[in-house]
Scaffold this active site. Sequence first.
Site, PDB file in Angstrom:
ATOM      1  N   LYS A  78      -6.090 -10.535  -4.799  1.00 41.34           N
ATOM      2  CA  LYS A  78      -5.698  -9.654  -6.021  1.00 41.34           C
ATOM      3  C   LYS A  78      -5.247  -9.368  -6.835  1.00 41.34           C
ATOM      4  O   LYS A  78      -3.778 -10.439  -6.732  1.00 41.34           O
ATOM      5  CB  LYS A  78      -5.019  -8.108  -4.925  1.00 41.34           C
ATOM      6  N   SER A 152      -7.259   0.554  -4.113  1.00 40.52           N
ATOM      7  CA  SER A 152      -6.704  -0.341  -5.308  1.00 40.52           C
ATOM      8  C   SER A 152      -7.750  -1.886  -5.360  1.00 40.52           C
ATOM      9  O   SER A 152      -7.604  -2.517  -6.311  1.00 40.52           O
ATOM     10  CB  SER A 152      -5.506  -0.472  -5.516  1.00 40.52           C
ATOM     11  N   SER A 176      -4.181   0.994   0.513  1.00 39.78           N
ATOM     12  CA  SER A 176      -5.539   0.632  -0.624  1.00 39.78           C
ATOM     13  C   SER A 176      -6.159  -0.762  -0.107  1.00 39.78           C
ATOM     14  O   SER A 176      -6.937  -1.715  -0.188  1.00 39.78           O
ATOM     15  CB  SER A 176      -4.620  -0.073  -1.521  1.00 39.78           C
TER      16      SER A 176
END
Length: 591
Positions: A78, A152, A176
């Site tokens: 990420k 997210s 997330s």
Amino acid sequence: MSKTHLPLTIPALRQAYHSGALTVRSLMQQLDEQYRTLADPALFIHWLQPDELEPYLRRLDTRSVADLPLYGVPFAIKDNIDLAGIPTTAACPAYAYTPTRSATVVQRLIDAGAIPVGKTNLDQFATGLVGVRSPYGVPRNPLAPDRIPGGSSSGSAVAVAQNLAVFSLGTDTAGSGRVPAAFNELMGVKPTRGLLSTVGVVPACRSLDCVSIFTTHLTDAQLLLDITMGPDTEDPFSRSMVSMDSNSGIPMRIGVPESEMLEFFGDAGYAAAFESYRSALAHRPDITLERIDFAPFREAAALLYQGPWIAERAAAVGEFIQANPEAVHPITREIILGGFRPSAVDTFQALYQLQALKRAANAELEGLDAILIPTAGGFPTLEAVAAEPISLNTQLGNYTNFMNLLDCAALAIPAGRTATGLPFGVTLFAPAGHDPKLITVAARLRGESIPADANTMSAPSTWLDLVVCGAHMRGLPLNHQLTRLDGTFVREVTSAPCYELYCLHHKDPIRPGMVRCSGGGATIQMEHWRLPIENVGRFLAEIQEPLGLGSVELADGTWMHGFTCDASVTTLPTTETITAHASWRQYLASR
């Protein structure tokens, strides 16, 4: 080009390498071709180019599959987590910087042989559960293209679902690491806060942030936890925690909220899917379902964004947003800048409320192996989220926002499909430190078995297994003596309850001595490492008296090479008895 069929688990990939059916370089070339054919420009913010991959490949050229537990395993990161030499953007180009070192968790994976393939898209500054708040676009959900990918950690989940990585790293402050897992039919590991270091992670709420893991199999989840977890002296929120026993009895006791406390926000398909899953478990003789009161968890969830914790997001990036308002997604800007409004009085009042909710929540968790809840109460379309961006995001946090506030470990798992074929998932959670138990519980629910040695790799005769209990452990002053000799961390272990621990104050740096005793000892926390046999002599040459390498009995009754100490140290005036701490890290923390 058709999709590359990666071996489904880390052990299977290792076996493919070992048999010669696959090479690391050929796999990375196939993945590169597959990514370019996929034509989803919003999936990766930065896909590593051949020259950027070469240092990782060259390192593996001099190693073998037997050397490293994650040899040649591709993973995605990420883009709020640092990878040395590659820009970190947090999905905000104006915020971008290029780190000179990787995040602690990333480096541990690379040290174990894993290969990063790229930095994935995300809800900007990890603020959102929808996966659509990014200037880089929206990663396509491969299982439901008209639906959101979940956020997210949107790109991290989609990368695994698209078979571009065996596993990926996300973050999970409010859900997330779980919501995208549910929407992409993956395992989503939300570890206990502090179990994985957050050094090198762009903060969202520093006191609540967790690095999360997406994978397709529970065996991989256990191995990846073992490799990545552990204290980090650079992380003030890092915790040295003894993981709770993973054994669970029969029948297994699973808590489920009262039906009237479950909300599905008009999504009849998700409501029916959860009831079907719950009903199937209720008929199993090896599982007992017990009704719990979900109210304290739901009330704690509301505190995350409706209470003063939003101020922690403002503390992280609020000044940057104030200085660069046009560079930030409008919804993200609105949410984070709202964090400047709560007062110190608001904060303390919320802390008092949270403490009361923790007590009530712990009472519900008492005596259970885990609590089972839906991962999300619905699966919104892209169109619906565009029309109601904040309210639908809030709904997605109904079953996730409380987890870190209440200091729980969580594991999201796939749980079938709805009547219309949409992926559906559930989450298991338990108190802090119960991470291994959650994997055991999930395996029981899914009818899978986790091999007893899933957290270790087969040790070839060219390696020496040894345990260390002090300054040679990860993050401590003498750890470099292992790492520069190509030592590899395997797992955390404990000794048999027959050892005493002493602090040798006359050594620089100070270090412990572990002495076997005939009675009154304790189990000592240690780390299991592997060292190339050709480097053992060089390692021995650096060991100072009264320490030496001998045989150490482990809690499971097996023996392993490890540090032992001459019993004469017990009479030295510079020696302090520290057995009661049962851990060198715990002793250092008490100083």
